[in-house]
Design a protein around this motif. Structure first.
Motif, PDB file in Angstrom:
ATOM      1  N   ILE A  70      13.927   7.401  -9.512  1.00  0.00           N
ATOM      2  CA  ILE A  70      12.723   7.652 -10.310  1.00  0.00           C
ATOM      3  C   ILE A  70      11.679   6.567 -10.065  1.00  0.00           C
ATOM      4  CG2 ILE A  70      11.818   7.769 -12.665  1.00  0.00           C
ATOM      5  CD1 ILE A  70      14.504   9.045 -13.476  1.00  0.00           C
ATOM      6  N   PHE A  71      12.086   5.311 -10.169  1.00  0.00           N
ATOM      7  CA  PHE A  71      11.136   4.213  -9.962  1.00  0.00           C
ATOM      8  C   PHE A  71      10.593   4.198  -8.535  1.00  0.00           C
ATOM      9  CE2 PHE A  71      13.679   1.935 -13.439  1.00  0.00           C
ATOM     10  CZ  PHE A  71      12.829   2.435 -14.422  1.00  0.00           C
ATOM     11  N   GLY A  72      11.466   4.483  -7.579  1.00  0.00           N
ATOM     12  CA  GLY A  72      11.022   4.535  -6.190  1.00  0.00           C
ATOM     13  C   GLY A  72      10.028   5.649  -5.954  1.00  0.00           C
ATOM     14  N   SER A  73      10.255   6.800  -6.574  1.00  0.00           N
ATOM     15  CA  SER A  73       9.339   7.938  -6.422  1.00  0.00           C
ATOM     16  C   SER A  73       7.976   7.629  -7.021  1.00  0.00           C
ATOM     17  CB  SER A  73       9.929   9.186  -7.096  1.00  0.00           C
ATOM     18  OG  SER A  73      11.146   9.576  -6.484  1.00  0.00           O
ATOM     19  N   VAL A  74       7.980   6.978  -8.185  1.00  0.00           N
ATOM     20  CA  VAL A  74       6.716   6.615  -8.837  1.00  0.00           C
ATOM     21  C   VAL A  74       5.938   5.637  -7.967  1.00  0.00           C
ATOM     22  CG1 VAL A  74       5.675   5.453 -10.827  1.00  0.00           C
ATOM     23  CG2 VAL A  74       7.582   7.048 -11.156  1.00  0.00           C
ATOM     24  N   ARG A  75       6.628   4.636  -7.403  1.00  0.00           N
ATOM     25  CA  ARG A  75       5.960   3.645  -6.562  1.00  0.00           C
ATOM     26  C   ARG A  75       5.407   4.278  -5.292  1.00  0.00           C
ATOM     27  NH1 ARG A  75       9.977   0.803  -5.559  1.00  0.00           N
ATOM     28  NH2 ARG A  75      10.325   1.414  -3.396  1.00  0.00           N
ATOM     29  N   ARG A  76       6.215   5.128  -4.652  1.00  0.00           N
ATOM     30  CA  ARG A  76       5.744   5.777  -3.414  1.00  0.00           C
ATOM     31  C   ARG A  76       4.560   6.686  -3.667  1.00  0.00           C
ATOM     32  NH1 ARG A  76      11.313   6.110  -2.565  1.00  0.00           N
ATOM     33  NH2 ARG A  76      11.341   8.234  -3.380  1.00  0.00           N
ATOM     34  N   GLU A  77       4.587   7.392  -4.779  1.00  0.00           N
ATOM     35  CA  GLU A  77       3.483   8.299  -5.097  1.00  0.00           C
ATOM     36  C   GLU A  77       2.201   7.526  -5.343  1.00  0.00           C
ATOM     37  OE1 GLU A  77       2.323  11.602  -8.489  1.00  0.00           O
ATOM     38  OE2 GLU A  77       4.434  11.305  -7.953  1.00  0.00           O
ATOM     39  N   PHE A  78       2.310   6.399  -6.039  1.00  0.00           N
ATOM     40  CA  PHE A  78       1.127   5.589  -6.323  1.00  0.00           C
ATOM     41  C   PHE A  78       0.555   5.004  -5.037  1.00  0.00           C
ATOM     42  CE2 PHE A  78      -1.048   1.651  -7.476  1.00  0.00           C
ATOM     43  CZ  PHE A  78      -1.884   2.097  -8.486  1.00  0.00           C
ATOM     44  N   GLU A  79       1.439   4.524  -4.167  1.00  0.00           N
ATOM     45  CA  GLU A  79       0.983   3.918  -2.910  1.00  0.00           C
ATOM     46  C   GLU A  79       0.408   4.954  -1.957  1.00  0.00           C
ATOM     47  OE1 GLU A  79       4.473   1.983  -1.518  1.00  0.00           O
ATOM     48  OE2 GLU A  79       4.241   0.224  -2.818  1.00  0.00           O
ATOM     49  N   SER A  80       1.050   6.120  -1.869  1.00  0.00           N
ATOM     50  CA  SER A  80       0.594   7.142  -0.928  1.00  0.00           C
ATOM     51  C   SER A  80      -0.732   7.763  -1.348  1.00  0.00           C
ATOM     52  CB  SER A  80       1.650   8.245  -0.785  1.00  0.00           C
ATOM     53  OG  SER A  80       1.850   8.916  -2.013  1.00  0.00           O
ATOM     54  N   ARG A  81      -0.996   7.776  -2.665  1.00  0.00           N
ATOM     55  CA  ARG A  81      -2.237   8.389  -3.149  1.00  0.00           C
ATOM     56  C   ARG A  81      -3.460   7.668  -2.607  1.00  0.00           C
ATOM     57  NH1 ARG A  81      -3.340   9.312  -9.507  1.00  0.00           N
ATOM     58  NH2 ARG A  81      -1.606  10.739  -9.178  1.00  0.00           N
ATOM     59  N   TYR A  82      -3.371   6.363  -2.447  1.00  0.00           N
ATOM     60  CA  TYR A  82      -4.538   5.587  -2.055  1.00  0.00           C
ATOM     61  C   TYR A  82      -4.392   4.955  -0.671  1.00  0.00           C
ATOM     62  CZ  TYR A  82      -5.241   6.148  -7.029  1.00  0.00           C
ATOM     63  OH  TYR A  82      -5.374   6.688  -8.276  1.00  0.00           O
ATOM     64  N   ARG A  83      -3.349   5.349   0.053  1.00  0.00           N
ATOM     65  CA  ARG A  83      -3.173   4.817   1.404  1.00  0.00           C
ATOM     66  C   ARG A  83      -4.317   5.306   2.299  1.00  0.00           C
ATOM     67  NH1 ARG A  83       1.825   6.575   2.553  1.00  0.00           N
ATOM     68  NH2 ARG A  83       2.764   4.728   1.574  1.00  0.00           N
ATOM     69  N   GLY A  84      -4.934   4.392   3.033  1.00  0.00           N
ATOM     70  CA  GLY A  84      -6.034   4.754   3.917  1.00  0.00           C
ATOM     71  C   GLY A  84      -7.385   4.744   3.242  1.00  0.00           C
ATOM     72  N   SER A  85      -7.399   4.489   1.929  1.00  0.00           N
ATOM     73  CA  SER A  85      -8.659   4.451   1.196  1.00  0.00           C
ATOM     74  C   SER A  85      -9.191   3.019   1.156  1.00  0.00           C
ATOM     75  CB  SER A  85      -8.455   4.959  -0.238  1.00  0.00           C
ATOM     76  OG  SER A  85      -9.601   4.756  -1.008  1.00  0.00           O
ATOM     77  N   LEU A  86     -10.484   2.857   1.340  1.00  0.00           N
ATOM     78  CA  LEU A  86     -11.084   1.521   1.342  1.00  0.00           C
ATOM     79  C   LEU A  86     -10.978   0.852  -0.022  1.00  0.00           C
ATOM     80  CD1 LEU A  86     -14.318   2.147   3.462  1.00  0.00           C
ATOM     81  CD2 LEU A  86     -12.227   0.974   4.179  1.00  0.00           C
ATOM     82  N   LEU A  87     -11.163   1.630  -1.068  1.00  0.00           N
ATOM     83  CA  LEU A  87     -11.123   1.059  -2.412  1.00  0.00           C
ATOM     84  C   LEU A  87      -9.731   1.071  -3.015  1.00  0.00           C
ATOM     85  CD1 LEU A  87     -14.426   2.483  -3.927  1.00  0.00           C
ATOM     86  CD2 LEU A  87     -14.004   0.227  -2.954  1.00  0.00           C
ATOM     87  N   GLY A  88      -8.819   1.833  -2.414  1.00  0.00           N
ATOM     88  CA  GLY A  88      -7.431   1.837  -2.862  1.00  0.00           C
ATOM     89  C   GLY A  88      -7.276   2.256  -4.311  1.00  0.00           C
ATOM     90  N   ALA A  89      -6.490   1.464  -5.055  1.00  0.00           N
ATOM     91  CA  ALA A  89      -6.174   1.810  -6.444  1.00  0.00           C
ATOM     92  C   ALA A  89      -7.397   1.750  -7.356  1.00  0.00           C
ATOM     93  CB  ALA A  89      -5.080   0.877  -6.966  1.00  0.00           C
ATOM     94  N   ALA A  90      -8.500   1.206  -6.872  1.00  0.00           N
ATOM     95  CA  ALA A  90      -9.714   1.160  -7.700  1.00  0.00           C
ATOM     96  C   ALA A  90     -10.178   2.553  -8.096  1.00  0.00           C
ATOM     97  CB  ALA A  90     -10.834   0.443  -6.951  1.00  0.00           C
ATOM     98  N   TRP A  91      -9.819   3.569  -7.284  1.00  0.00           N
ATOM     99  CA  TRP A  91     -10.195   4.939  -7.632  1.00  0.00           C
ATOM    100  C   TRP A  91      -9.527   5.393  -8.926  1.00  0.00           C
ATOM    101  CZ3 TRP A  91     -14.366   6.778  -5.773  1.00  0.00           C
ATOM    102  CH2 TRP A  91     -14.773   6.470  -4.471  1.00  0.00           C
TER     103      TRP A  91
END
Length: 265
Positions: free
Chosen positions: A16-37
């Motif tokens: 569960i924790f691994g899935s949450v982390r991967r989903e958060f990282e993959s959502r903003y991978r390649g984005s200039l602003l990253g998690a700021a979105w």
């Protein structure tokens, strides 16, 4: 949730924790602003609503002579509505989105709604932290009443997961459910006292809006952050009952159709 399901969730907590982390990282991978979105998207929505309703329409809360009061009122409703809609929307498509995973791996299916809820909570925590910073700077941070906040979030998650899981299961067998709910969610937003207080509505319309199970919850959030008031727990009892019924229905349908679900994916 049965004891065996709880044990399954605990045993697969790493998954569960691994899935949450991967989903958060993959959502903003390649984005200039990253998690700021995560912050910019809801912030833009809040600014638009605040400008339109607080400045252009000169909306004010009855009996409150404070320019920032409406912004606090609005943010309290918008942020918590965002958590609800995100959890339900994620649960709605969680089985379809993870079809390959369900077919290839053996793990408790109940982990998927937990992953959806945890992912939504991560996003919500970031935005809520900024909101609390705003309240602190403006001297509006609630006092002891803030202790009620986790209980309100827990009740909201119970309702959102129960509804989302039920709709997610139905969506596997009837794909129109997702489309219909997307439209219904837009109407639901405006029939929830988020951008307007209940007190300004005519009596007949107010009674109708109060039938909305989220109305009492949103009001509790708004009263907490705007006035520092403890929730009226008796007004939240119907939502607790509805949430329990939804969860039981979802679990019953899950047990009955879990075998067929994989074949439909």
């Amino acid at each position: 949730m049965s004891l065996s399901m709880l044990k399954g969730v605990w045993h697969y907590r790493g998954f569960i924790f691994g899935s949450v982390r991967r989903e958060f990282e993959s959502r903003y991978r390649g984005s200039l602003l990253g998690a700021a979105w995560t912050v910019l998207n809801p912030l833009a929505m809040i600014v638009v609503y605040t400008v339109i309703f607080s400045e252009v329409m000169r909306a004010r809360l009855p009996g409150v002579d404070d320019k920032l009061a409406y912004s606090v009122f609005l943010c309290s409703g918008l942020l918590t509505w965002g958590l609800f809609s995100e959890v339900v929307s994620r649960c709605l498509t969680m089985f379809l989105d993870n079809a390959n995973l369900l077919k290839k791996l053996s793990f408790p299916r109940i982990c998927l709604p937990v992953v959806s809820a945890c992912s939504s909570l991560v996003n919500f925590a970031i935005i809520f932290g900024l909101f609390c910073g705003f309240l602190l700077i403006t001297g509006r941070l609630p006092g002891v009443a803030l202790l009620a906040f986790p209980m309100l979030v827990a009740l909201q998650l119970l309702f959102a997961i129960g509804l989302g899981m039920l709709l997610g299961l139905l969506n596997v067998f009837f794909r129109d459910v997702g489309q219909i709910f997307g439209i219904a969610l837009q109407f639901w937003f405006w029939f929830t006292p988020i951008v307007y207080p209940l007190s300004i509505l005519p009596e007949q319309i107010r009674r109708f809006v109060q039938l909305n199970p989220l109305s009492a919850l949103i009001e509790a959030y708004q009263n907490l952050f705007l006035y520092g008031r403890w929730p009226q727990w008796s007004s939240l009892l119907p939502l607790l009952i509805v949430s329990g019924v939804l969860c039981m229905m979802a679990l019953a349908l899950f047990r009955a159709r879990s075998g067929e679900m994989v074949d439909e994916l």
